[in-house]
Design a protein around this motif. Structure first.
Motif, PDB file in Angstrom:
ATOM      1  N   HIS A 157       0.842  -1.196   0.000  1.00 39.33           N
ATOM      2  CA  HIS A 157       0.000   0.000   0.000  1.00 39.33           C
ATOM      3  C   HIS A 157       0.879   1.249   0.000  1.00 39.33           C
ATOM      4  CE1 HIS A 157      -3.549  -2.422   1.228  1.00 39.33           C
ATOM      5  NE2 HIS A 157      -2.654  -3.113   1.918  1.00 39.33           N
ATOM      6  N   VAL A 158       0.700   2.105  -1.007  1.00 35.06           N
ATOM      7  CA  VAL A 158       1.389   3.394  -1.056  1.00 35.06           C
ATOM      8  C   VAL A 158       0.361   4.478  -0.782  1.00 35.06           C
ATOM      9  CG1 VAL A 158       2.783   4.982  -2.430  1.00 35.06           C
ATOM     10  CG2 VAL A 158       3.056   2.501  -2.723  1.00 35.06           C
ATOM     11  N   THR A 159       0.604   5.275   0.257  1.00 35.14           N
ATOM     12  CA  THR A 159      -0.373   6.283   0.663  1.00 35.14           C
ATOM     13  C   THR A 159      -0.361   7.492  -0.269  1.00 35.14           C
ATOM     14  OG1 THR A 159      -1.109   7.703   2.469  1.00 35.14           O
ATOM     15  CG2 THR A 159       1.264   7.409   2.237  1.00 35.14           C
ATOM     16  N   THR A 160      -1.532   8.067  -0.423  1.00 32.63           N
ATOM     17  CA  THR A 160      -1.632   9.317  -1.177  1.00 32.63           C
ATOM     18  C   THR A 160      -1.849  10.493  -0.229  1.00 32.63           C
ATOM     19  OG1 THR A 160      -4.019   8.971  -1.448  1.00 32.63           O
ATOM     20  CG2 THR A 160      -2.576   8.190  -3.227  1.00 32.63           C
ATOM     21  N   GLY A 161      -1.937  10.194   1.061  1.00 34.98           N
ATOM     22  CA  GLY A 161      -2.182  11.248   2.039  1.00 34.98           C
ATOM     23  C   GLY A 161      -1.300  11.098   3.255  1.00 34.98           C
ATOM     24  N   LYS A 162      -1.933  10.908   4.408  1.00 32.03           N
ATOM     25  CA  LYS A 162      -1.222  10.798   5.672  1.00 32.03           C
ATOM     26  C   LYS A 162      -0.289   9.580   5.669  1.00 32.03           C
ATOM     27  CE  LYS A 162      -2.065  10.566  10.671  1.00 32.03           C
ATOM     28  NZ  LYS A 162      -3.111  10.484  11.726  1.00 32.03           N
ATOM     29  N   PRO A 163       0.965   9.746   6.085  1.00 31.66           N
ATOM     30  CA  PRO A 163       1.913   8.627   6.087  1.00 31.66           C
ATOM     31  C   PRO A 163       1.497   7.525   7.070  1.00 31.66           C
ATOM     32  CG  PRO A 163       3.055  10.717   6.297  1.00 31.66           C
ATOM     33  CD  PRO A 163       1.604  11.001   6.500  1.00 31.66           C
ATOM     34  N   PHE A 164       1.939   6.337   6.793  1.00 30.80           N
ATOM     35  CA  PHE A 164       1.796   5.239   7.744  1.00 30.80           C
ATOM     36  C   PHE A 164       2.846   5.429   8.835  1.00 30.80           C
ATOM     37  CE2 PHE A 164       0.577   3.394   3.602  1.00 30.80           C
ATOM     38  CZ  PHE A 164      -0.713   2.966   3.899  1.00 30.80           C
ATOM     39  N   VAL A 165       2.543   4.933  10.025  1.00 27.88           N
ATOM     40  CA  VAL A 165       3.537   4.913  11.105  1.00 27.88           C
ATOM     41  C   VAL A 165       3.806   3.459  11.440  1.00 27.88           C
ATOM     42  CG1 VAL A 165       4.088   5.562  13.468  1.00 27.88           C
ATOM     43  CG2 VAL A 165       2.792   7.131  12.021  1.00 27.88           C
ATOM     44  N   LEU A 166       5.039   3.022  11.231  1.00 26.08           N
ATOM     45  CA  LEU A 166       5.414   1.633  11.498  1.00 26.08           C
ATOM     46  C   LEU A 166       5.504   1.398  12.998  1.00 26.08           C
ATOM     47  CD1 LEU A 166       8.131   1.189   8.722  1.00 26.08           C
ATOM     48  CD2 LEU A 166       5.646   0.892   8.566  1.00 26.08           C
ATOM     49  N   ARG A 167       5.512   0.127  13.401  1.00 28.48           N
ATOM     50  CA  ARG A 167       5.475  -0.226  14.825  1.00 28.48           C
ATOM     51  C   ARG A 167       6.562   0.462  15.627  1.00 28.48           C
ATOM     52  NH1 ARG A 167       5.871  -6.484  16.096  1.00 28.48           N
ATOM     53  NH2 ARG A 167       3.972  -6.419  14.838  1.00 28.48           N
ATOM     54  N   SER A 168       7.741   0.587  15.048  1.00 34.97           N
ATOM     55  CA  SER A 168       8.862   1.168  15.787  1.00 34.97           C
ATOM     56  C   SER A 168       8.895   2.688  15.732  1.00 34.97           C
ATOM     57  CB  SER A 168      10.179   0.612  15.242  1.00 34.97           C
ATOM     58  OG  SER A 168      10.237   0.756  13.837  1.00 34.97           O
ATOM     59  N   GLY A 169       7.939   3.317  15.037  1.00 33.51           N
ATOM     60  CA  GLY A 169       7.861   4.760  15.034  1.00 33.51           C
ATOM     61  C   GLY A 169       8.278   5.456  13.756  1.00 33.51           C
ATOM     62  N   TRP A 170       8.787   4.716  12.770  1.00 33.18           N
ATOM     63  CA  TRP A 170       9.152   5.323  11.498  1.00 33.18           C
ATOM     64  C   TRP A 170       7.889   5.752  10.760  1.00 33.18           C
ATOM     65  CZ3 TRP A 170      14.196   6.119  10.901  1.00 33.18           C
ATOM     66  CH2 TRP A 170      15.108   5.251  11.511  1.00 33.18           C
ATOM     67  N   ALA A 171       7.890   6.963  10.209  1.00 32.01           N
ATOM     68  CA  ALA A 171       6.838   7.386   9.294  1.00 32.01           C
ATOM     69  C   ALA A 171       7.213   6.897   7.902  1.00 32.01           C
ATOM     70  CB  ALA A 171       6.694   8.905   9.302  1.00 32.01           C
ATOM     71  N   SER A 172       6.231   6.398   7.155  1.00 34.81           N
ATOM     72  CA  SER A 172       6.520   5.769   5.869  1.00 34.81           C
ATOM     73  C   SER A 172       5.401   6.032   4.873  1.00 34.81           C
ATOM     74  CB  SER A 172       6.686   4.256   6.072  1.00 34.81           C
ATOM     75  OG  SER A 172       6.726   3.577   4.834  1.00 34.81           O
ATOM     76  N   PRO A 173       5.741   6.195   3.595  1.00 42.83           N
ATOM     77  CA  PRO A 173       4.706   6.356   2.569  1.00 42.83           C
ATOM     78  C   PRO A 173       4.157   5.024   2.083  1.00 42.83           C
ATOM     79  CG  PRO A 173       6.841   6.515   1.539  1.00 42.83           C
ATOM     80  CD  PRO A 173       7.094   6.340   3.025  1.00 42.83           C
ATOM     81  N   VAL A 174       4.716   3.939   2.582  1.00 41.12           N
ATOM     82  CA  VAL A 174       4.324   2.619   2.100  1.00 41.12           C
ATOM     83  C   VAL A 174       4.208   1.634   3.264  1.00 41.12           C
ATOM     84  CG1 VAL A 174       6.724   1.892   1.693  1.00 41.12           C
ATOM     85  CG2 VAL A 174       4.858   0.818   0.385  1.00 41.12           C
ATOM     86  N   TYR A 175       3.266   0.720   3.137  1.00 40.32           N
ATOM     87  CA  TYR A 175       3.062  -0.301   4.168  1.00 40.32           C
ATOM     88  C   TYR A 175       2.831  -1.636   3.469  1.00 40.32           C
ATOM     89  CZ  TYR A 175       1.106  -2.833   8.149  1.00 40.32           C
ATOM     90  OH  TYR A 175       0.881  -3.744   9.143  1.00 40.32           O
ATOM     91  N   VAL A 176       3.513  -2.658   3.942  1.00 38.26           N
ATOM     92  CA  VAL A 176       3.365  -3.995   3.367  1.00 38.26           C
ATOM     93  C   VAL A 176       2.569  -4.849   4.344  1.00 38.26           C
ATOM     94  CG1 VAL A 176       4.557  -6.021   2.444  1.00 38.26           C
ATOM     95  CG2 VAL A 176       5.563  -3.746   2.165  1.00 38.26           C
ATOM     96  N   ASP A 177       1.371  -5.238   3.942  1.00 38.93           N
ATOM     97  CA  ASP A 177       0.452  -5.986   4.799  1.00 38.93           C
ATOM     98  C   ASP A 177       0.454  -7.464   4.411  1.00 38.93           C
ATOM     99  OD1 ASP A 177      -1.483  -6.826   6.518  1.00 38.93           O
ATOM    100  OD2 ASP A 177      -3.138  -5.753   5.562  1.00 38.93           O
ATOM    101  N   VAL A 178       1.440  -8.196   4.912  1.00 41.17           N
ATOM    102  CA  VAL A 178       1.567  -9.619   4.594  1.00 41.17           C
ATOM    103  C   VAL A 178       0.377 -10.409   5.117  1.00 41.17           C
ATOM    104  CG1 VAL A 178       3.054 -11.650   4.808  1.00 41.17           C
ATOM    105  CG2 VAL A 178       4.075  -9.387   4.617  1.00 41.17           C
ATOM    106  N   ARG A 179      -0.251  -9.914   6.199  1.00 49.97           N
ATOM    107  CA  ARG A 179      -1.392 -10.617   6.798  1.00 49.97           C
ATOM    108  C   ARG A 179      -2.549 -10.767   5.825  1.00 49.97           C
ATOM    109  NH1 ARG A 179      -1.454  -6.704  11.914  1.00 49.97           N
ATOM    110  NH2 ARG A 179      -1.050  -5.313  10.164  1.00 49.97           N
ATOM    111  N   ARG A 180      -2.587  -9.941   4.812  1.00 50.42           N
ATOM    112  CA  ARG A 180      -3.641 -10.016   3.812  1.00 50.42           C
ATOM    113  C   ARG A 180      -3.696 -11.402   3.165  1.00 50.42           C
ATOM    114  NH1 ARG A 180      -6.318  -6.011   0.897  1.00 50.42           N
ATOM    115  NH2 ARG A 180      -7.096  -6.653  -1.151  1.00 50.42           N
ATOM    116  N   LEU A 181      -2.545 -12.057   3.090  1.00 53.34           N
ATOM    117  CA  LEU A 181      -2.455 -13.323   2.363  1.00 53.34           C
ATOM    118  C   LEU A 181      -2.889 -14.538   3.168  1.00 53.34           C
ATOM    119  CD1 LEU A 181       0.818 -12.559   0.460  1.00 53.34           C
ATOM    120  CD2 LEU A 181      -1.380 -13.083  -0.587  1.00 53.34           C
ATOM    121  N   ILE A 182      -3.159 -14.384   4.474  1.00 50.63           N
ATOM    122  CA  ILE A 182      -3.585 -15.557   5.238  1.00 50.63           C
ATOM    123  C   ILE A 182      -4.954 -16.052   4.778  1.00 50.63           C
ATOM    124  CG2 ILE A 182      -2.222 -14.905   7.264  1.00 50.63           C
ATOM    125  CD1 ILE A 182      -4.792 -13.975   8.612  1.00 50.63           C
ATOM    126  N   SER A 183      -5.727 -15.193   4.117  1.00 56.48           N
ATOM    127  CA  SER A 183      -7.055 -15.577   3.650  1.00 56.48           C
ATOM    128  C   SER A 183      -7.033 -16.200   2.257  1.00 56.48           C
ATOM    129  CB  SER A 183      -7.987 -14.355   3.631  1.00 56.48           C
ATOM    130  OG  SER A 183      -8.114 -13.791   4.914  1.00 56.48           O
TER     131      SER A 183
END
Length: 224
Positions: A21-47
């Motif tokens: 996922h690449v954001t077009t607005g507000k950045p993602f905040v990773l667990r450790s506190g990094w702000a990021s324009p992209v988030y990889v959601d591996v959990r999506r594939l469990i389904s």
């Protein structure tokens, strides 16, 4: 699965499944506190039955060719998202499964490790995602404090861009094995239409200037 095809195959799966996922607005905040324009959601594939089978096939290949099945006595899943992948891998290898909590349960036996294997058993820790590696500190300590041996970590997706992550793995004395990294995903993205050219450029800029990008968008600039 052939060793050389693991990275490209998993990267293609992550892209085509919508896990990147690449954001077009507000950045993602990773667990450790990094702000990021992209988030990889591996959990999506469990389904996805077909998607998770691809990931488990790739993980099996990594265990067989990079680690050696004979060097693994049990598979441990990191709470929460690493658990399903660890369970499927343990089943395919006919090995015991452990679950490693982020912290002790807080009641009953106050367990942080669920399941039981003999002391000294060699454990492979499985997680869905590794960014700067900080979450692995707690998981690895919990496994080792339980009298088990942990020398290898398997991550479905590994950023492999944070210097902090490499230092953390070295300090922990563990080898990091990944099914795919940003290098794999960006290589696939350049030949597909899943991400736009602007998205690819945005991700590349973040990966090249992580601290600066994060600080400018309200995240941490470095680990404490």
């Amino acid at each position: 699965m052939e060793e050389t095809s693991i990275g490209p195959t998993v990267a293609r799966l992550l892209l085509e499944s919508g896990a990147v996922h690449v954001t077009t607005g507000k950045p993602f905040v990773l667990r450790s506190g990094w702000a990021s324009p992209v988030y990889v959601d591996v959990r999506r594939l469990i389904s996805s039955v077909s998607g998770r089978n691809v990931l488990v096939d790739a993980a099996l290949s990594v265990v067989r060719h990079r680690i050696g099945v004979q060097h693994v006595d049990a598979i441990a899943g990191a709470e929460t998202a690493g658990v399903p992948y660890a369970a499927w891998l343990a089943d395919r290898l006919s090995l015991p499964l452990l679950v490693v909590r982020k912290k002790p349960l807080g009641f009953g036996r106050n367990a942080q490790i669920e399941g039981a294997v003999e002391p000294g058993a060699r454990v492979l820790l499985v997680d869905d995602l590794t960014t700067d590696g900080q979450s692995k500190l707690n998981f690895c300590k919990a496994v080792r404090d339980s009298g088990l041996v942990l020398e290898h970590v398997l991550s479905i997706f590994y950023y492999d861009t944070f210097a902090e992550s490499r230092r953390t793995m070295e300090e922990l004395g563990v080898a990091m094995h990944a099914l795919a990294t940003w290098q794999d995903v960006l290589a696939e993205a350049r030949t597909s239409t899943v991400l736009s050219a602007d998205d690819v450029e945005k991700v590349q800029d973040f990966l090249l200037h992580t601290s600066e990008w994060s600080k400018a968008h309200g995240g941490i600039a470095r680990l404490p």
